[in-house]
Design a protein around this motif. Structure first.
Motif, PDB file in Angstrom:
ATOM      1  N   ILE A  76       0.767  -1.180   0.077  1.00 62.65           N
ATOM      2  CA  ILE A  76      -0.073  -0.070   0.180  1.00 62.65           C
ATOM      3  C   ILE A  76       0.835   1.250  -0.009  1.00 62.65           C
ATOM      4  O   ILE A  76       0.523   2.111  -0.691  1.00 62.65           O
ATOM      5  N   ALA A  77       1.885   1.359   0.874  1.00 60.78           N
ATOM      6  CA  ALA A  77       2.685   2.246   0.882  1.00 60.78           C
ATOM      7  C   ALA A  77       3.562   2.576  -0.444  1.00 60.78           C
ATOM      8  O   ALA A  77       3.519   4.043  -0.880  1.00 60.78           O
ATOM      9  N   ALA A  78       4.252   1.671  -1.037  1.00 57.16           N
ATOM     10  CA  ALA A  78       4.788   1.899  -2.315  1.00 57.16           C
ATOM     11  C   ALA A  78       3.672   2.266  -3.262  1.00 57.16           C
ATOM     12  O   ALA A  78       4.136   3.062  -4.306  1.00 57.16           O
ATOM     13  N   SER A  79       2.519   1.611  -3.349  1.00 62.34           N
ATOM     14  CA  SER A  79       1.641   1.926  -4.643  1.00 62.34           C
ATOM     15  C   SER A  79       0.877   3.274  -4.543  1.00 62.34           C
ATOM     16  O   SER A  79       0.605   3.846  -5.369  1.00 62.34           O
ATOM     17  N   PHE A  80       0.900   3.930  -2.978  1.00 65.02           N
ATOM     18  CA  PHE A  80       0.351   5.116  -3.084  1.00 65.02           C
ATOM     19  C   PHE A  80       1.368   6.140  -3.657  1.00 65.02           C
ATOM     20  O   PHE A  80       0.950   7.126  -4.119  1.00 65.02           O
ATOM     21  N   ILE A  81       2.663   6.074  -3.236  1.00 64.50           N
ATOM     22  CA  ILE A  81       3.476   7.001  -3.696  1.00 64.50           C
ATOM     23  C   ILE A  81       3.633   6.716  -5.282  1.00 64.50           C
ATOM     24  O   ILE A  81       3.768   7.914  -5.824  1.00 64.50           O
ATOM     25  N   SER A  82       3.589   5.645  -5.711  1.00 59.67           N
ATOM     26  CA  SER A  82       3.618   5.384  -7.194  1.00 59.67           C
ATOM     27  C   SER A  82       2.513   6.017  -7.718  1.00 59.67           C
ATOM     28  O   SER A  82       2.638   6.660  -8.807  1.00 59.67           O
ATOM     29  N   GLY A  83       1.365   5.886  -7.335  1.00 56.59           N
ATOM     30  CA  GLY A  83       0.009   6.582  -8.039  1.00 56.59           C
ATOM     31  C   GLY A  83       0.420   8.101  -8.063  1.00 56.59           C
ATOM     32  O   GLY A  83      -0.357   8.581  -8.895  1.00 56.59           O
ATOM     33  N   PHE A  84       0.803   8.711  -6.936  1.00 55.15           N
ATOM     34  CA  PHE A  84       0.950  10.008  -6.804  1.00 55.15           C
ATOM     35  C   PHE A  84       1.961  10.592  -7.679  1.00 55.15           C
ATOM     36  O   PHE A  84       1.653  11.556  -8.616  1.00 55.15           O
ATOM     37  N   ALA A  85       3.084   9.945  -8.176  1.00 55.15           N
ATOM     38  CA  ALA A  85       4.162  10.130  -9.079  1.00 55.15           C
ATOM     39  C   ALA A  85       3.493  10.061 -10.420  1.00 55.15           C
ATOM     40  O   ALA A  85       3.949  10.983 -11.562  1.00 55.15           O
ATOM     41  N   ALA A  86       2.606   9.008 -10.804  1.00 53.94           N
ATOM     42  CA  ALA A  86       1.968   8.725 -11.937  1.00 53.94           C
ATOM     43  C   ALA A  86       1.113  10.018 -12.249  1.00 53.94           C
ATOM     44  O   ALA A  86       0.982  10.218 -13.256  1.00 53.94           O
ATOM     45  N   THR A  87       0.515  10.512 -11.238  1.00 57.34           N
ATOM     46  CA  THR A  87      -0.781  11.611 -11.667  1.00 57.34           C
ATOM     47  C   THR A  87       0.055  12.668 -12.030  1.00 57.34           C
ATOM     48  O   THR A  87      -0.196  13.638 -12.905  1.00 57.34           O
ATOM     49  N   ILE A  88       1.389  13.076 -11.449  1.00 54.21           N
ATOM     50  CA  ILE A  88       2.048  14.397 -11.573  1.00 54.21           C
ATOM     51  C   ILE A  88       2.382  13.918 -13.061  1.00 54.21           C
ATOM     52  O   ILE A  88       2.461  14.971 -13.656  1.00 54.21           O
ATOM     53  N   ALA A  89       3.092  13.071 -13.435  1.00 57.41           N
ATOM     54  CA  ALA A  89       3.627  12.664 -14.691  1.00 57.41           C
ATOM     55  C   ALA A  89       2.720  12.823 -15.801  1.00 57.41           C
ATOM     56  O   ALA A  89       3.132  13.232 -17.183  1.00 57.41           O
ATOM     57  N   SER A  90       1.331  12.313 -15.685  1.00 58.68           N
ATOM     58  CA  SER A  90       0.479  12.020 -16.829  1.00 58.68           C
ATOM     59  C   SER A  90      -0.456  13.253 -16.732  1.00 58.68           C
ATOM     60  O   SER A  90      -1.099  13.212 -17.917  1.00 58.68           O
ATOM     61  N   SER A  91      -0.772  14.003 -15.822  1.00 53.64           N
ATOM     62  CA  SER A  91      -1.891  15.203 -15.968  1.00 53.64           C
ATOM     63  C   SER A  91      -1.829  15.903 -17.236  1.00 53.64           C
ATOM     64  O   SER A  91      -2.612  16.008 -17.795  1.00 53.64           O
ATOM     65  N   PRO A  92      -0.666  16.538 -17.546  1.00 54.85           N
ATOM     66  CA  PRO A  92      -0.438  17.428 -18.967  1.00 54.85           C
ATOM     67  C   PRO A  92      -0.913  16.537 -20.167  1.00 54.85           C
ATOM     68  O   PRO A  92      -1.748  17.078 -20.755  1.00 54.85           O
ATOM     69  N   PHE A  93      -0.394  15.428 -20.201  1.00 55.59           N
ATOM     70  CA  PHE A  93      -0.958  14.553 -21.255  1.00 55.59           C
ATOM     71  C   PHE A  93      -2.328  14.058 -21.330  1.00 55.59           C
ATOM     72  O   PHE A  93      -3.022  13.979 -22.281  1.00 55.59           O
TER      73      PHE A  93
END
Length: 238
Positions: free
Chosen positions: A151-168
């Motif tokens: 859960i901890a690793a996937s939560f941070i992973s999801g946050f990073a993915a949101t930052i990277a993908s939002s402009p696209f």
């Protein structure tokens, strides 16, 4: 409440193809990129270079999104269609059929550029972050193997993915949802970068992160659910 689930069917069709491919081929691609690191007992070391994980995630996202682009296009068209007083499409198959009949078969890959850009950045951030953080948490002793680690690793992973993908996300939705002329030619945007620069010039840089928190609320629970389920499946079936 039912209105919140408009577009659920095309979203499920898209996720069952794109999502399955993305999570299914990451490890084989990562291991292939790290083939030169195989030890004498023909196994890979516990810690693999982060840059190769990022590259593996990027390749995985690009391939999966290119293959599944028609399902993504249909999802965007049907969700946009739901905003109209009288919708054009009666369902997923009807949407596919109308696009092919009126715009041609290749129109199913409309927006493949921004879709691949989004998927490349999202998968590189999400998959590599989870892979790296899981190893680092275990190596540091911060977590033991188990649900809390996942859960901890996937939560941070999801946050990073949101930052990277939002402009696209913004660019992809603009290109896929824009009106077209009778011949199927787009009327507003003619490519990923043209769309990106036009948005920044006319609306400002911050618009690329419009809808960030709703996107975060969608991505993070999905990422946590998927990685927890994947870890349980790996523990059960190897």
């Amino acid at each position: 409440p039912r209105a919140l689930f408009k577009g659920l069917t095309p979203a499920l069709v898209r996720q069952s193809t794109y999502g399955s491919l993305r999570y299914g081929i990451y490890a084989p691609i990562r291991d292939a990129l790290c083939a030169d690191l195989v030890t004498s007992d023909k196994s890979l070391p516990a810690q693999l270079p982060l840059e190769r994980k990022v590259l593996a995630g990027a390749v995985t996202g690009a391939l999966a999104s290119a293959i599944a682009n028609p399902t993504d296009l249909v999802k965007v068209r049907m969700q946009t269609d739901g905003m109209l007083e009288r919708g054009r499409y009666r369902g997923v198959l009807d949407c596919f059929s109308q696009i092919v009949r009126s715009e041609g078969l290749l129109a199913l890959w409309t927006g493949v550029g921004p879709t691949m850009g989004r998927a490349t950045s999202l998968a590189a951030a999400e998959l590599a972050t989870y892979d790296e953080l899981k190893w680092r948490f275990l190596a540091s002793g911060a977590f033991q193997e188990g649900l809390s680690l996942h859960i901890a690793a996937s939560f941070i992973s999801g946050f990073a993915a949101t930052i990277a993908s939002s402009p696209f996300d913004v660019v992809k939705s603009r290109i896929m949802g824009q009106p077209v002329d009778p011949s199927g030619k787009p009327l507003l945007y003619h490519g990923t970068f043209q769309c990106l620069f036009k948005i920044m010039k006319t609306e400002g840089l911050t618009v690329l992160y419009r809808g960030f928190w709703p996107n975060f609320g969608r991505v993070v629970p999905r990422v946590i659910t998927i990685f927890v389920v994947l870890e349980k499946l790996k523990a059960s079936f190897g």
